[in-house]
Motif scaffolding. Structure first.
Motif, mmCIF file in Angstrom:
data_model
loop_
_atom_site.group_PDB
_atom_site.id
_atom_site.type_symbol
_atom_site.label_atom_id
_atom_site.label_comp_id
_atom_site.label_asym_id
_atom_site.label_seq_id
_atom_site.Cartn_x
_atom_site.Cartn_y
_atom_site.Cartn_z
ATOM 1 N N ASP A 1 0.821 -1.217 0.000
ATOM 2 C CA ASP A 1 0.000 0.000 0.000
ATOM 3 C C ASP A 1 0.853 1.265 0.000
ATOM 4 N N SER B 1 -4.406 2.505 -4.712
ATOM 5 C CA SER B 1 -4.869 1.754 -3.558
ATOM 6 C C SER B 1 -3.985 0.513 -3.428
ATOM 7 N N ASP C 1 -11.078 -1.343 -7.798
ATOM 8 C CA ASP C 1 -11.273 0.105 -7.655
ATOM 9 C C ASP C 1 -12.603 0.557 -8.260
#
Length: 461
Positions: free
Chosen positions: A173, A179, A382
């Motif tokens: 991350d 993300s 996402d």
């Protein structure tokens, strides 16, 4: 080199466009060129390709103020580049610079700005020597660009190369603008010579970008806002999203293309949302054993499908049965826009990803390499407009078998399934975001106006 059409308007700006010699790179560069001249008729674009590539695309329709210019075939033929991709890439970065520079010496009027595929980093060197502004056009996602730009973080954290297959589900991350990402979805996970060489050739392009005057993406700001915001913080040069760079011109009109094809007539006779469009891209592919499992799985699913299978497409027609339509080529954007299409089995190249988003079609993702696993991750995690085609159980057999494929396809194409309904709703919402971006007053128009205001001045460095 073609002579400019004498009937065209007075040329005030000469853009030289230099795509990487591959279909997935040439198409978005040509679409960007068409977008430029549709916004200002006083722009002349000289589109530079090898003599071989001119033979492939020279007869395709284009506006009069886009002309082709060629360099000799100093790189291996397109016909075999997938067989020795490392050698092909090395030729592209070492052998094209000199003939390109000789071509620039002959161009009239001299170039106002050069737009180059970022993979051709040597164009920046040539342009800077000549004090000609250069725009670096990255033909993939902004999110993937940031992965390469910060790849050193993976090495620093011991996450490259992936130590073993068991670590593939570990997530990182710390890549800016992204993300969390599974290690499995990062480019070139293994430590083989070929993979390391391909990765290094990709990474070598990144430092040259800051020596360009502009950074362009065939993306839409609203689709990748986090990544674009980070890039604008990290670069001192202007960063523009000029996507989706698909075959449309101005005023939100998709380019008028012939629809008098057997496959379009076949689609016209299928129920709404009932057909799965299947394409594994124009270049890299999977093993013939996996293709065999896909073909049998599609047939077993009982779902209608249209499959673009390059090469030996006729071989698979018998396997696919009555509900499948197999062909070697189609007008992909036109197919994806058809109301009968209910899903897109895709290798997740960035061109196909953008077209699927633009058409509001949910995805079954089957990536192969480089940026494709990252695009798959964006689609599934996402944007939440797709599912992965992947093995659910760890076992020695690396193939995804026909039974798994049939079950997944049946569920994915079940329009009454609540999970599927939610995914389709999100796909329509993303489609609306894309439509708003290219509409009057949208982010594309604003970015294009700003970019044009720079290059139309014709200022030297």
């Amino acid at each position: 080199m073609e002579a400019p059409d004498p009937s065209q308007p007075t040329i005030t700006t000469h853009v030289v466009a230099v795509p990487y010699p591959g279909r997935g790179h040439i198409n978005p560069m040509m679409n960007l060129s068409k977008l430029l001249v549709s916004n200002n008729p006083n722009i002349l674009v000289t589109f530079v390709v090898t003599e071989e590539w001119l033979g492939f695309i020279g007869s395709e329709s284009k506006p009069n103020n886009i002309q082709f210019a060629t360099i000799p075939n100093v790189i291996p033929s397109e016909e075999g580049r997938a067989n020795d991709f490392v050698n092909f890439l090395e030729a592209v970065v070492t052998k094209m610079e000199e003939p390109f520079e000789r071509l620039l010496d002959r161009l009239e009027p001299p170039p106002t700005v050069i737009i180059h595929d970022t993979y051709l980093f040597w164009v920046v060197r040539v342009a800077n020597r000549r004090s000609v502004p250069v725009a670096s056009f990255w033909p993939m996602s902004a999110s993937f660009f940031l992965v390469l730009k910060h790849y050193h973080l993976l090495e620093q954290n011991g996450d490259y190369p992936v130590p073993d297959s068991e670590n593939g589900d570990k997530r990182v991350d710390y890549i800016p603008g992204n993300s969390s990402i599974r290690l499995l979805d990062l480019p070139l996970k293994d430590a083989s010579f070929r993979s390391r060489k391909l990765l290094q050739l990709a990474l070598n392009n990144i430092p040259w970008v800051k020596k360009a005057q502009y950074l362009l993406f065939p993306s839409i700001y609203e689709v990748e806002p986090r990544a674009i915001d980070v890039l604008r913080q990290e670069f001192s040069i202007p960063v523009y999203t000029l996507g989706p760079t698909i075959p449309y011109f101005s005023d939100n009109q998709v380019a008028s293309l012939s629809i008098n094809h057997d496959y379009m007539k076949w689609l016209d006779n299928q129920p709404f949302g009932s057909v799965l469009y299947v394409s594994q891209g124009s270049f890299l592919s999977v093993s013939s054993e996996q293709i065999d499992e896909i073909a049998n799985g599609l047939h077993q699913s009982g779902v209608r499908f249209l499959w673009v299978m390059r090469g030996e497409s006729s071989k698979w027609k018998n396997i696919c049965g009555d509900k499948g339509f197999v062909l070697p080529w189609c007008d992909q954007l036109r197919v994806l826009m058809h109301s009968a299409i209910g899903g897109f089995w895709s290798h997740c190249g960035w061109n196909s990803t953008r077209e699927g988003l633009f058409c509001g079609v949910p995805f079954l993702t089957f990536p192969i390499m480089m940026d494709q696993p990252m695009n798959s991750k964006c689609i599934v995690e996402d944007w939440k407009v797709g599912w992965r085609v992947e093995k659910k159980v760890k076992e020695d057999d690396v193939l995804i078998r026909r039974d798994e494929i049939a079950e997944l396809v049946r569920k994915f194409m079940n329009l009454d399934d609540d999970e599927v309904k939610g995914m389709r709703k999100r796909a329509r919402e993303l489609q609306e975001i894309c439509q708003c971006a290219i509409a009057s007053g949208g982010s594309l128009e604003n970015n294009m106006k700003e970019f044009l205001s720079h290059i139309l001045d014709g200022a030297k460095l």
